[in-house]
Design a protein around this motif. Sequence first.
Motif, PDB file in Angstrom:
ATOM      1  N   VAL A 166      21.140 -10.025  24.785  1.00  0.00           N
ATOM      2  CA  VAL A 166      20.484 -11.203  25.360  1.00  0.00           C
ATOM      3  C   VAL A 166      20.540 -11.243  26.881  1.00  0.00           C
ATOM      4  O   VAL A 166      20.050 -12.188  27.483  1.00  0.00           O
ATOM      5  CB  VAL A 166      21.066 -12.520  24.805  1.00  0.00           C
ATOM      6  N   VAL A 181      16.447 -14.040  29.172  1.00  0.00           N
ATOM      7  CA  VAL A 181      15.006 -14.122  29.451  1.00  0.00           C
ATOM      8  C   VAL A 181      14.671 -15.431  30.163  1.00  0.00           C
ATOM      9  O   VAL A 181      15.304 -16.448  29.941  1.00  0.00           O
ATOM     10  CB  VAL A 181      14.161 -14.037  28.161  1.00  0.00           C
ATOM     11  N   ARG A 578      16.167 -16.482  16.491  1.00  0.00           N
ATOM     12  CA  ARG A 578      16.549 -15.283  17.209  1.00  0.00           C
ATOM     13  C   ARG A 578      16.079 -15.336  18.660  1.00  0.00           C
ATOM     14  O   ARG A 578      16.676 -14.748  19.547  1.00  0.00           O
ATOM     15  CB  ARG A 578      15.901 -14.098  16.505  1.00  0.00           C
ATOM     16  N   TYR A 579      14.988 -16.044  18.853  1.00  0.00           N
ATOM     17  CA  TYR A 579      14.415 -16.140  20.199  1.00  0.00           C
ATOM     18  C   TYR A 579      14.389 -17.586  20.638  1.00  0.00           C
ATOM     19  O   TYR A 579      14.286 -18.486  19.814  1.00  0.00           O
ATOM     20  CB  TYR A 579      12.977 -15.600  20.196  1.00  0.00           C
ATOM     21  N   PRO A 580      14.417 -17.813  21.950  1.00  0.00           N
ATOM     22  CA  PRO A 580      14.307 -19.190  22.417  1.00  0.00           C
ATOM     23  C   PRO A 580      12.966 -19.776  21.978  1.00  0.00           C
ATOM     24  O   PRO A 580      11.969 -19.069  21.889  1.00  0.00           O
ATOM     25  CB  PRO A 580      14.399 -19.077  23.933  1.00  0.00           C
ATOM     26  N   GLU A 581      12.996 -21.076  21.704  1.00  0.00           N
ATOM     27  CA  GLU A 581      11.829 -21.728  21.136  1.00  0.00           C
ATOM     28  C   GLU A 581      10.640 -21.773  22.085  1.00  0.00           C
ATOM     29  O   GLU A 581       9.548 -21.379  21.738  1.00  0.00           O
ATOM     30  CB  GLU A 581      12.172 -23.144  20.680  1.00  0.00           C
ATOM     31  N   ALA A 582      10.861 -22.280  23.279  1.00  0.00           N
ATOM     32  CA  ALA A 582       9.712 -22.467  24.166  1.00  0.00           C
ATOM     33  C   ALA A 582       9.959 -21.789  25.499  1.00  0.00           C
ATOM     34  O   ALA A 582      11.091 -21.584  25.912  1.00  0.00           O
ATOM     35  CB  ALA A 582       9.462 -23.948  24.375  1.00  0.00           C
TER      36      ALA A 582
END
Lengths: 585, 162
Positions: A166, A181, A578-582
């Motif tokens: 990450v 990110v 697994r990934y950030p939402e927005a």
Amino acid sequence: MEMVNLTIDGEKVQVPKGTTILEAARKIGKKIPTLCFLKGVNEIGACRMCVVEVKGARALQASCVYPVSEGMEVYTNTPAVREARKVTLELLLSDHNLECPTCVRNLNCELQKLAEELGIKSIRFTGEKHKAKYDDFSPSIVRDTSKCILCRRCVSTCHNVQGVGVISPNHRGFETMVAPVYDMSLAEVACVNCGQCILACPVGALKEKEDTDKVWQALQDPEKHVIAQIAPAVRVSLGEEFGLGRGAIVTKKIPAALRRLGFNRVFDTDFAADLTIMEEGHEFLERLQHGGKLPLITSCSPGWIKFCEHYYPEFLENLSTCKSPQQMFGAVAKTYYAQKMGIDPSKIFVVSIMPCTAKKYECQRPEMRSSGYQDVDAVLTTREISRMLKEAGINLAAMPDEEFDEPLGISTGAGAIFGATGGVMEAALRTVYEVVTGKELENIEFTSIRGVEGIKEATVEINGMNVNVAVAHGLANARKLLDRVKNKEAEYHFIEIMACPGGCVGGGGQPILSADERFEVDYRAVRGSAIYEVDRKMPLRKSHENPAVKQLYEEFLGKPLGEKSHELLHTHYTPRPRYPEAEEK
Amino acid sequence: MKLAAKKDSELAEKLMEVEKMLEKYKGQKGALLQVLQEAQKIVGYLPIEVQKRVAEALNVTLSEVYSTVTFYSFFNLKPRGKYQIRICLGTACYVKGADKVLSRLEQELGIKVGDTTDDLKFSLDACRCVGACGLAPVVIINDDVYGRMTPDKVPEILKNYE
């Protein structure tokens, strides 16, 4: 093995083909300075501290990635080499936040040490400093990029050792920043809080979220009954912070030191580990005998739990519903212990001393309030408790031997081995075998699941049934093992997973070794052996023989997996993205 | 609202196209750069939705994708404007005051270099020598070249793109 002959500063060396110049030099006791190099983890030749002259080569070469060849002539200490290293180091220092005396890594900083070793007396360069970010939103890990030297050791660790990935170097040139990110906080992305990045960092750019203030306050408060629990792995690592050598066993010095610091009672997480085995062992039997979801996977490691929630939600039903020992301890302390001692649970302040940064996150999970209060109030890493002791002028090394308090300080060797990879499985097998067969286990040491190999397997015969078990440590290994199970390439009944390589002895909250020390010593193996020594010396070595645990069931819980156990000692899990939402901004 | 809904459906369509493109690269970690180029060709920029799909298909982390996208100036994280303004900051333009023209552009558009206006009308980029040093300083808007620029000419020129 094909051997290669070369000379380093005129000295003849013979090493196997494929060896780097750096390794060949270390073999003859020559220390070439390094900064980005971390053996087996980060070997990228990026920082240019390890440059040497190679006869015939056009420019200085990075020795950490340069393989030796027959007849090679290497010079590690020429004016050109020394000047190149100095310029590089001064450039790094010129863009570094030089608040050394107040930095958490003061006197344990590889950049600081190199500046001393290379004789840097002044920094010839001045100029703009990179734009930095201080990210302390995560309950476990703080990022301070004003100190980051972009060595990428944390990045390699996060991606390759832990299979999490990450953080990366984002942007380019002077703007480069190691970050999640969109420059989000670690709290906003699928970080599992394991803290392995902290162990990899040569400087103070990554550190734990410090909770010592909370604990100092509680210790000062006469209204509060402050109790400590010590994780298994801390007893073989805290001594290192007081000059006692890697893996020194300080089990009995810890109660003495903590009492002098002001704790009202000093208890042992090993007690709760024994309790965990009672619950988890019976849960395993229950699932095995009644067609429950298998393989059962252990749930003691909060880094692993969060990893499973983010990256392998399809295995959430396989996770044991048992809380980790830390959380079982908290729940029992604020119910059973409070009642037994006649103390108002709202006045009890539970401090966990853990080898772990993920425990800080775990204790704040909303599920972890089954006593009606936050079951564990504060988590300190091994490093933080060492800082508190030093601040109070308490030298652990000089402490007398003292015992843990009763009843939550009584434990067995089975509880102790939770601190090393394979230990939870071994402890569970010791109990499960005897519960099922009613016979005494002849050889209680399951050596095939001990040691530093990434994935270990064993088959144990219990009452005519072959029980297949597997153990993984380090989350990249966990990935491999889980993918094997997912693709039906292997079938197991019971799996132990620990987030950190080596298990808790290698936890992200443990004393930090420099890359040089890590080159020389397998510190996880050293601490692991110490854990097994602790076990060997215990009079009781099976969780179900722990008299205090037996008493807890008789007086309070009833039986394993009983109603009260379910209420206090078991939990549930939540799938997480697994990934950030927005996208930010 | 209508406009936003239309934008969403447009993006959804493009994402499907990206997914189709990704099928031929499944599991190929080494294809990251090429895939990102193709994805940008389809969508026009690389929003997180695209990056996630690329990460999934190639079996790399989102972090690695984002790291790559931000390393290369060719890739855009944000949609580009209808009118792409490029200002030359090459040596000749620079010494003739391109920096002052750039400041004025930023001021007039209310964005920084590398950004796009909220109405997606203009995006502003700096570039190196465009080979028109005789006209320095030079501003290019889509295919139109404006030579001998001064800060004061900026508002007037922008009017051509209302």
